[in-house]
Write a protein that holds these residues in place. Structure first.
Motif, PDB file in Angstrom:
ATOM      1  N   ARG A 104      46.034  24.976  50.447  1.00 61.50           N
ATOM      2  CA  ARG A 104      45.317  25.833  49.493  1.00 61.50           C
ATOM      3  C   ARG A 104      44.500  24.980  48.530  1.00 61.50           C
ATOM      4  O   ARG A 104      45.049  24.230  47.740  1.00 61.50           O
ATOM      5  N   ARG A 105      43.191  25.125  48.644  1.00 60.92           N
ATOM      6  CA  ARG A 105      42.305  24.339  47.777  1.00 60.92           C
ATOM      7  C   ARG A 105      42.151  24.963  46.400  1.00 60.92           C
ATOM      8  O   ARG A 105      41.786  24.305  45.451  1.00 60.92           O
ATOM      9  N   GLY A 106      42.344  26.244  46.279  1.00 61.90           N
ATOM     10  CA  GLY A 106      42.175  26.920  44.991  1.00 61.90           C
ATOM     11  C   GLY A 106      43.219  27.991  44.830  1.00 61.90           C
ATOM     12  O   GLY A 106      44.006  28.259  45.722  1.00 61.90           O
ATOM     13  N   ARG A 107      43.240  28.603  43.678  1.00 59.43           N
ATOM     14  CA  ARG A 107      44.224  29.647  43.423  1.00 59.43           C
ATOM     15  C   ARG A 107      43.734  30.963  44.006  1.00 59.43           C
ATOM     16  O   ARG A 107      42.564  31.292  43.956  1.00 59.43           O
ATOM     17  N   ARG A 108      44.669  31.712  44.582  1.00 61.53           N
ATOM     18  CA  ARG A 108      44.326  33.028  45.084  1.00 61.53           C
ATOM     19  C   ARG A 108      44.110  33.981  43.915  1.00 61.53           C
ATOM     20  O   ARG A 108      44.651  33.798  42.830  1.00 61.53           O
ATOM     21  N   ILE A 109      43.349  35.052  44.197  1.00 60.64           N
ATOM     22  CA  ILE A 109      43.130  36.062  43.174  1.00 60.64           C
ATOM     23  C   ILE A 109      44.462  36.649  42.733  1.00 60.64           C
ATOM     24  O   ILE A 109      44.690  36.916  41.553  1.00 60.64           O
ATOM     25  N   SER A 110      45.386  36.835  43.703  1.00 60.96           N
ATOM     26  CA  SER A 110      46.681  37.419  43.352  1.00 60.96           C
ATOM     27  C   SER A 110      47.437  36.557  42.349  1.00 60.96           C
ATOM     28  O   SER A 110      48.239  37.057  41.550  1.00 60.96           O
ATOM     29  N   ASP A 111      47.203  35.232  42.372  1.00 65.41           N
ATOM     30  CA  ASP A 111      47.869  34.340  41.424  1.00 65.41           C
ATOM     31  C   ASP A 111      47.340  34.519  40.005  1.00 65.41           C
ATOM     32  O   ASP A 111      48.003  34.137  39.038  1.00 65.41           O
ATOM     33  N   LEU A 112      46.132  35.070  39.868  1.00 66.54           N
ATOM     34  CA  LEU A 112      45.492  35.216  38.563  1.00 66.54           C
ATOM     35  C   LEU A 112      45.691  36.606  37.964  1.00 66.54           C
ATOM     36  O   LEU A 112      45.304  36.853  36.820  1.00 66.54           O
ATOM     37  N   MET A 113      46.289  37.512  38.731  1.00 72.00           N
ATOM     38  CA  MET A 113      46.442  38.886  38.290  1.00 72.00           C
ATOM     39  C   MET A 113      47.520  39.028  37.218  1.00 72.00           C
ATOM     40  O   MET A 113      48.651  38.597  37.411  1.00 72.00           O
ATOM     41  N   THR A 114      47.156  39.650  36.111  1.00 67.91           N
ATOM     42  CA  THR A 114      48.143  40.022  35.110  1.00 67.91           C
ATOM     43  C   THR A 114      48.544  41.477  35.370  1.00 67.91           C
ATOM     44  O   THR A 114      47.924  42.179  36.187  1.00 67.91           O
ATOM     45  N   ARG A 115      49.541  41.935  34.649  1.00 70.67           N
ATOM     46  CA  ARG A 115      49.962  43.329  34.827  1.00 70.67           C
ATOM     47  C   ARG A 115      48.838  44.285  34.449  1.00 70.67           C
ATOM     48  O   ARG A 115      48.634  45.323  35.102  1.00 70.67           O
ATOM     49  N   ASP A 116      48.087  43.947  33.398  1.00 69.22           N
ATOM     50  CA  ASP A 116      46.964  44.803  32.991  1.00 69.22           C
ATOM     51  C   ASP A 116      45.901  44.862  34.083  1.00 69.22           C
ATOM     52  O   ASP A 116      45.354  45.934  34.363  1.00 69.22           O
ATOM     53  N   TYR A 117      45.597  43.716  34.682  1.00 71.03           N
ATOM     54  CA  TYR A 117      44.596  43.694  35.736  1.00 71.03           C
ATOM     55  C   TYR A 117      45.058  44.505  36.945  1.00 71.03           C
ATOM     56  O   TYR A 117      44.264  45.214  37.584  1.00 71.03           O
ATOM     57  N   GLU A 118      46.343  44.405  37.270  1.00 73.59           N
ATOM     58  CA  GLU A 118      46.865  45.181  38.389  1.00 73.59           C
ATOM     59  C   GLU A 118      46.750  46.675  38.113  1.00 73.59           C
ATOM     60  O   GLU A 118      46.448  47.469  39.016  1.00 73.59           O
ATOM     61  N   THR A 119      46.962  47.058  36.861  1.00 71.57           N
ATOM     62  CA  THR A 119      46.808  48.464  36.482  1.00 71.57           C
ATOM     63  C   THR A 119      45.354  48.902  36.635  1.00 71.57           C
ATOM     64  O   THR A 119      45.067  50.017  37.098  1.00 71.57           O
ATOM     65  N   PHE A 120      44.428  48.014  36.247  1.00 65.86           N
ATOM     66  CA  PHE A 120      43.006  48.309  36.419  1.00 65.86           C
ATOM     67  C   PHE A 120      42.678  48.512  37.900  1.00 65.86           C
ATOM     68  O   PHE A 120      41.915  49.422  38.260  1.00 65.86           O
ATOM     69  N   VAL A 121      43.207  47.652  38.755  1.00 62.63           N
ATOM     70  CA  VAL A 121      42.948  47.762  40.191  1.00 62.63           C
ATOM     71  C   VAL A 121      43.463  49.097  40.718  1.00 62.63           C
ATOM     72  O   VAL A 121      42.772  49.810  41.456  1.00 62.63           O
ATOM     73  N   ASP A 122      44.683  49.457  40.338  1.00 61.53           N
ATOM     74  CA  ASP A 122      45.253  50.724  40.791  1.00 61.53           C
ATOM     75  C   ASP A 122      44.413  51.902  40.301  1.00 61.53           C
ATOM     76  O   ASP A 122      44.178  52.874  41.039  1.00 61.53           O
ATOM     77  N   SER A 123      43.966  51.823  39.054  1.00 61.41           N
ATOM     78  CA  SER A 123      43.148  52.905  38.490  1.00 61.41           C
ATOM     79  C   SER A 123      41.798  52.994  39.188  1.00 61.41           C
ATOM     80  O   SER A 123      41.267  54.100  39.400  1.00 61.41           O
ATOM     81  N   ALA A 124      41.235  51.849  39.546  1.00 64.06           N
ATOM     82  CA  ALA A 124      39.955  51.840  40.263  1.00 64.06           C
ATOM     83  C   ALA A 124      40.103  52.493  41.630  1.00 64.06           C
ATOM     84  O   ALA A 124      39.259  53.305  42.041  1.00 64.06           O
ATOM     85  N   PHE A 125      41.179  52.149  42.341  1.00 66.03           N
ATOM     86  CA  PHE A 125      41.418  52.762  43.646  1.00 66.03           C
ATOM     87  C   PHE A 125      41.587  54.277  43.509  1.00 66.03           C
ATOM     88  O   PHE A 125      41.028  55.051  44.293  1.00 66.03           O
ATOM     89  N   ALA A 126      42.369  54.705  42.526  1.00 68.65           N
ATOM     90  CA  ALA A 126      42.617  56.133  42.348  1.00 68.65           C
ATOM     91  C   ALA A 126      41.315  56.884  42.059  1.00 68.65           C
ATOM     92  O   ALA A 126      41.070  57.967  42.613  1.00 68.65           O
ATOM     93  N   ALA A 127      40.472  56.308  41.204  1.00 66.92           N
ATOM     94  CA  ALA A 127      39.208  56.954  40.863  1.00 66.92           C
ATOM     95  C   ALA A 127      38.285  57.021  42.075  1.00 66.92           C
ATOM     96  O   ALA A 127      37.624  58.041  42.322  1.00 66.92           O
ATOM     97  N   GLU A 128      38.240  55.928  42.839  1.00 63.29           N
ATOM     98  CA  GLU A 128      37.359  55.911  44.005  1.00 63.29           C
ATOM     99  C   GLU A 128      37.825  56.927  45.044  1.00 63.29           C
ATOM    100  O   GLU A 128      37.014  57.632  45.652  1.00 63.29           O
ATOM    101  N   ARG A 129      39.115  57.011  45.257  1.00 63.38           N
ATOM    102  CA  ARG A 129      39.635  57.956  46.242  1.00 63.38           C
ATOM    103  C   ARG A 129      39.474  59.398  45.791  1.00 63.38           C
ATOM    104  O   ARG A 129      39.571  60.319  46.600  1.00 63.38           O
ATOM    105  N   ALA A 130      39.224  59.595  44.523  1.00 59.97           N
ATOM    106  CA  ALA A 130      38.931  60.930  44.003  1.00 59.97           C
ATOM    107  C   ALA A 130      37.435  61.212  43.970  1.00 59.97           C
ATOM    108  O   ALA A 130      37.015  62.282  43.530  1.00 59.97           O
TER     109      ALA A 130
END
Length: 389
Positions: free
Chosen positions: A8-34
């Motif tokens: 691994r040459r760099g950090r994965r995006i998952s390594d940089l995710m905070t709980r707030d960011y994960e909540t944003f991702v979930d909210s983005a998916f929910a809005a898009e699917r709606a």
């Protein structure tokens, strides 16, 4: 194969995710699917690691067209979303993983081997394949039932309400065609049956293989003309297109395409495209090439790689040339249509390209384009008339 030391040459995006960011991702998916692209975009932009993402470009385009959506745009959006539905413990998640495993084995083994040889993270590669591989999108959406599963279990709100047309796409099979641009518009010619089908022209012919050959799925458009491609078709040679036309059974195209790749008749690079456009079949890079002088192209592409919005600038130049009469004939209409749905180009055109003497030019291009581009071009014509009056 196993990872080499220091893989691994760099950090994965998952390594940089905070709980707030994960909540944003979930909210983005929910809005898009709606079916709420504007809210999905707002949450997506709240995650710093997603800045300049290809998905952000898709959401930006859809958010700007929220009041101009056509039936086929809703269906394309649903088909796009089903290829990103990785939710664990769901049928959609199982389908996306199965599709990814299969296409890596069948079509992208060379990319995986290259990743291992160069010490790159294969997780990043699989992310690229899911976002860019035409074969993955087709297999996931149709052969493995991803679109049907998504519509049945994950689509909600307005998206579910507006996606009646998408259900008509679920069982459509792959075909092979020669695209012909005629006075009446774009036509798909079946080399086996001889059938000729008038198509909604979103620019697919501009990027067909030699002789106009492609493979793709003809689906109902919900507008006139009544047929279109579900997504930009794949440019191929005549032999591959004819093989797909001769055997439209599910999955037969995979064998035909794999053979074409192994025999060198189709360039493997055509399978990977960062431009998953939903509103046009003209890729973003196509706008850059068409809207940039040859002498400035290298510098423009360099600026694009550095993060500057050269796509929007090129799209604006296309609109400028279109209204000034220097772009060309009717065959350039797909470029004009693709340019006017670009948010930056349309905003600049409203500000700088309306005025006396321009109404007729805008009205002419509006007659040659499908909605939502036609509506925007007609609006520019109306604005020009208002200014003239």
């Amino acid at each position: 194969m196993s990872p080499t030391p220091g893989f691994r040459r760099g950090r994965r995006i998952s390594d940089l995710m905070t709980r707030d960011y994960e909540t944003f991702v979930d909210s983005a998916f929910a809005a898009e699917r709606a079916g709420d692209a504007e809210t999905a975009l707002a949450y997506h932009r709240g995650v710093p690691m997603f800045h300049r993402s290809a998905h952000g470009v898709v959401l930006t385009r859809l958010a700007g067209l929220a009041d101009e959506m056509t039936p086929w745009m809703w269906a394309r959006w649903a088909a796009y979303q089903c290829t990103r539905a990785e939710d664990r413990g769901t049928g959609s998640g199982e389908i996306t993983r199965a599709a990814l495993d299969y296409v890596v084995l069948m079509f992208h083994r060379d990319l995986l081997q290259q990743a291992y040889d160069e010490g790159d993270d294969p997780v990043r590669l699989t992310g690229r394949i899911m976002g860019m591989s035409w074969a993955y999108h087709q297999l996931c959406t149709y052969e493995l039932g991803g679109l049907e599963e998504f519509l049945d279990t994950l689509a909600t709100g307005r998206l579910a309400e507006e996606c009646g047309l998408a259900w008509d796409w679920v069982d459509v099979t792959m075909g092979g065609y020669r695209l012909e641009s005629t006075v009446g518009g774009l036509v798909a010619h079946d080399p086996v049956t001889g059938d000729r089908t008038a198509l909604l022209d979103l620019g697919a012919a501009l990027y067909a293989g030699p002789g106009g050959w492609v493979i793709g799925r003809l689906v109902p458009s919900g507008v006139s003309p009544a047929w279109m491609f579900d997504t930009r078709p794949l440019p191929v040679d005549e032999q591959t297109a004819t093989a797909c036309a001769a055997d439209p059974s599910r999955g037969a195209w995979i064998t035909a395409l794999e053979r074409a790749l192994s025999e060198g008749r189709v360039d493997p690079s055509v399978l990977m495209s960062e431009d998953r456009e939903l509103v046009t079949d003209v890729p973003s890079l196509g706008l850059v090439h068409r809207g940039t002088a040859p002498s400035a192209l290298a510098a423009t592409l360099d600026q694009l790689a550095r993060g500057r919005d050269e796509v929007g600038r090129a799209a604006y130049r296309i609109l400028r040339d279109a209204v000034d009469g220097s772009l060309g004939g009717d065959d350039q209409a797909p470029y004009v249509a693709a340019a006017v749905v670009n948010p930056h180009a349309y905003a600049e055109a409203q500000r700088r390209l309306v005025g006396p003497g321009r109404r007729a030019a805008w009205a002419r291009w509006a007659e040659l384009a499908p909605d939502p581009a036609a509506g925007r071009l007609a609006s520019l014509a109306e604005r020009s008339h208002a200014v003239s009056a």
